[in-house]
Each structure stands twice: as structure tokens, then as C-alpha cells.
Design a protein around this motif. Sequence first.
Motif, PDB file in Angstrom:
ATOM      1  N   ALA A   1     110.309  18.336  41.383  1.00 41.88           N
ATOM      2  CA  ALA A   1     108.976  18.798  41.249  1.00 41.88           C
ATOM      3  C   ALA A   1     108.711  20.024  41.878  1.00 41.88           C
ATOM      4  O   ALA A   1     109.311  20.331  42.996  1.00 41.88           O
ATOM      5  CB  ALA A   1     108.016  17.379  41.741  1.00 41.88           C
ATOM      6  N   ILE A   2     107.549  20.355  41.521  1.00 40.25           N
ATOM      7  CA  ILE A   2     106.924  21.920  42.218  1.00 40.25           C
ATOM      8  C   ILE A   2     105.598  21.935  42.047  1.00 40.25           C
ATOM      9  O   ILE A   2     104.863  21.458  40.878  1.00 40.25           O
ATOM     10  CB  ILE A   2     107.765  23.036  41.766  1.00 40.25           C
ATOM     11  CG1 ILE A   2     107.436  24.190  42.773  1.00 40.25           C
ATOM     12  CG2 ILE A   2     107.397  23.492  40.201  1.00 40.25           C
ATOM     13  CD1 ILE A   2     108.409  25.443  42.510  1.00 40.25           C
ATOM     14  N   VAL A   3     104.743  22.371  42.694  1.00 44.36           N
ATOM     15  CA  VAL A   3     103.270  22.456  42.753  1.00 44.36           C
ATOM     16  C   VAL A   3     103.127  24.175  42.332  1.00 44.36           C
ATOM     17  O   VAL A   3     103.510  24.925  43.329  1.00 44.36           O
ATOM     18  CB  VAL A   3     102.554  22.064  43.808  1.00 44.36           C
ATOM     19  CG1 VAL A   3     100.921  22.513  43.752  1.00 44.36           C
ATOM     20  CG2 VAL A   3     102.631  20.419  43.976  1.00 44.36           C
ATOM     21  N   MET A   4     102.327  24.426  41.504  1.00 44.89           N
ATOM     22  CA  MET A   4     101.841  25.853  41.171  1.00 44.89           C
ATOM     23  C   MET A   4     100.423  25.822  41.314  1.00 44.89           C
ATOM     24  O   MET A   4      99.513  25.213  40.899  1.00 44.89           O
ATOM     25  CB  MET A   4     102.222  25.818  39.520  1.00 44.89           C
ATOM     26  CG  MET A   4     103.483  25.670  39.199  1.00 44.89           C
ATOM     27  SD  MET A   4     103.765  25.992  37.224  1.00 44.89           S
ATOM     28  CE  MET A   4     102.714  24.613  36.731  1.00 44.89           C
ATOM     29  N   PRO A   5     100.173  26.592  42.549  1.00 43.53           N
ATOM     30  CA  PRO A   5      98.913  26.640  43.353  1.00 43.53           C
ATOM     31  C   PRO A   5      97.891  27.297  42.246  1.00 43.53           C
ATOM     32  O   PRO A   5      98.101  28.075  41.251  1.00 43.53           O
ATOM     33  CB  PRO A   5      99.065  27.609  44.337  1.00 43.53           C
ATOM     34  CG  PRO A   5     100.451  27.771  44.796  1.00 43.53           C
ATOM     35  CD  PRO A   5     101.225  27.319  43.528  1.00 43.53           C
ATOM     36  N   ALA A   6      96.691  26.952  42.420  1.00 45.88           N
ATOM     37  CA  ALA A   6      95.528  27.177  41.595  1.00 45.88           C
ATOM     38  C   ALA A   6      95.402  28.763  41.856  1.00 45.88           C
ATOM     39  O   ALA A   6      95.699  29.391  42.778  1.00 45.88           O
ATOM     40  CB  ALA A   6      94.225  26.613  42.197  1.00 45.88           C
ATOM     41  N   GLN A   7      95.214  29.345  40.716  1.00 46.34           N
ATOM     42  CA  GLN A   7      94.565  30.980  40.602  1.00 46.34           C
ATOM     43  C   GLN A   7      95.791  31.831  40.959  1.00 46.34           C
ATOM     44  O   GLN A   7      95.748  32.858  41.305  1.00 46.34           O
ATOM     45  CB  GLN A   7      93.261  31.176  41.401  1.00 46.34           C
ATOM     46  CG  GLN A   7      92.081  30.301  41.033  1.00 46.34           C
ATOM     47  CD  GLN A   7      91.075  30.397  41.822  1.00 46.34           C
ATOM     48  OE1 GLN A   7      91.153  31.236  42.919  1.00 46.34           O
ATOM     49  NE2 GLN A   7      90.135  30.017  41.611  1.00 46.34           N
ATOM     50  N   ILE A   8      97.024  31.229  40.885  1.00 44.61           N
ATOM     51  CA  ILE A   8      98.291  32.115  41.105  1.00 44.61           C
ATOM     52  C   ILE A   8      99.033  32.045  39.905  1.00 44.61           C
ATOM     53  O   ILE A   8      99.332  31.090  39.254  1.00 44.61           O
ATOM     54  CB  ILE A   8      98.989  31.463  42.145  1.00 44.61           C
ATOM     55  CG1 ILE A   8      98.400  31.312  43.519  1.00 44.61           C
ATOM     56  CG2 ILE A   8     100.536  32.194  42.221  1.00 44.61           C
ATOM     57  CD1 ILE A   8      98.005  32.720  44.183  1.00 44.61           C
ATOM     58  N   PRO A   9      99.426  33.300  39.315  1.00 46.70           N
ATOM     59  CA  PRO A   9     100.176  33.162  37.889  1.00 46.70           C
ATOM     60  C   PRO A   9     101.284  32.419  38.191  1.00 46.70           C
ATOM     61  O   PRO A   9     102.164  32.590  39.231  1.00 46.70           O
ATOM     62  CB  PRO A   9     100.455  34.785  37.936  1.00 46.70           C
ATOM     63  CG  PRO A   9      99.315  35.512  38.509  1.00 46.70           C
ATOM     64  CD  PRO A   9      99.185  34.688  39.768  1.00 46.70           C
ATOM     65  N   HIS A  10     101.652  31.671  36.850  1.00 47.31           N
ATOM     66  CA  HIS A  10     102.825  31.017  36.906  1.00 47.31           C
ATOM     67  C   HIS A  10     103.167  30.677  35.404  1.00 47.31           C
ATOM     68  O   HIS A  10     102.431  31.049  34.634  1.00 47.31           O
ATOM     69  CB  HIS A  10     102.641  29.403  37.429  1.00 47.31           C
ATOM     70  CG  HIS A  10     101.405  28.718  36.974  1.00 47.31           C
ATOM     71  ND1 HIS A  10     100.234  28.782  37.547  1.00 47.31           N
ATOM     72  CD2 HIS A  10     101.286  27.656  35.713  1.00 47.31           C
ATOM     73  CE1 HIS A  10      99.377  28.047  36.796  1.00 47.31           C
ATOM     74  NE2 HIS A  10      99.970  27.515  35.561  1.00 47.31           N
TER      75      HIS A  10
END
Length: 116
Positions: free
Chosen positions: A85-94
Motif C-alpha cells: 500500500a502507499i498513500v498519495m498525498p493531497a494536492q501532489i501530482p500522482h
Amino acid sequence: MSEYIKNIEHSTVLPLAEQVTYQEGQIVSKTLAQNSRLSLTLFAFDKGEEISSHDSRGDAMVFALDGVGKITIADKDYILHKGDAIVMPAQIPHAVYAEERFKMMLTVSFPEILKL
């Protein structure tokens, strides 16, 4: 009685990865919950399929259910295998790319909207 989680059988033990199927040359998604605070979606990516770079106003967690996926966060690549699992932080391009066929559950937690 309201169902807050939809498109999946309730009160039944289910293999989560089997709740969405691969389709050749496609990305298949199944929405399980969607409201102003939460989005819960299953995805099945055929090999080579991708969701291009974008951002979200909420934190997004990817849980790998099958296969191999590449998650790019702010131009850095991370490889996920089943169980990762991984978290893609808010407002960061992914972005998400299927190195092999890849299934994932995406959970997005959105901030509360303040009413003035």
C-alpha cells in the motif's frame, strides 16, 4: 435501510480482488462508496494501461490486490506488489501505471468542507 457501500455483497466473505475483472486494453473500475468525504473504488488495469498524472484534494491510498503497479508521486516512482500500500498525498501530482496486469483498491479521504 441505506447501503453506504454499494456494488458488493454485504455480510458475505468475498475475495476482494475477484470483485473487479481484467478487460484487454482497458481499465475497469467499480465504485463501492462515493460521497463528499470518501471515495472507495476497485480498479483492474490491463498491462500497460495508466491513469496519467493528476492531483486530488484528498489523500489517496492505493492497496495492491494483484499484479504489479507503478505509482508515481511528484516524479518519484514506487513499485507495488500484491499486499503493498502507499498513500498519495493531497494536492501532489500522482499517476498509476500497470507494469503487469494490476488490481488495486483506491481509498480517497477528502477534507471537510467548511461552511461559512
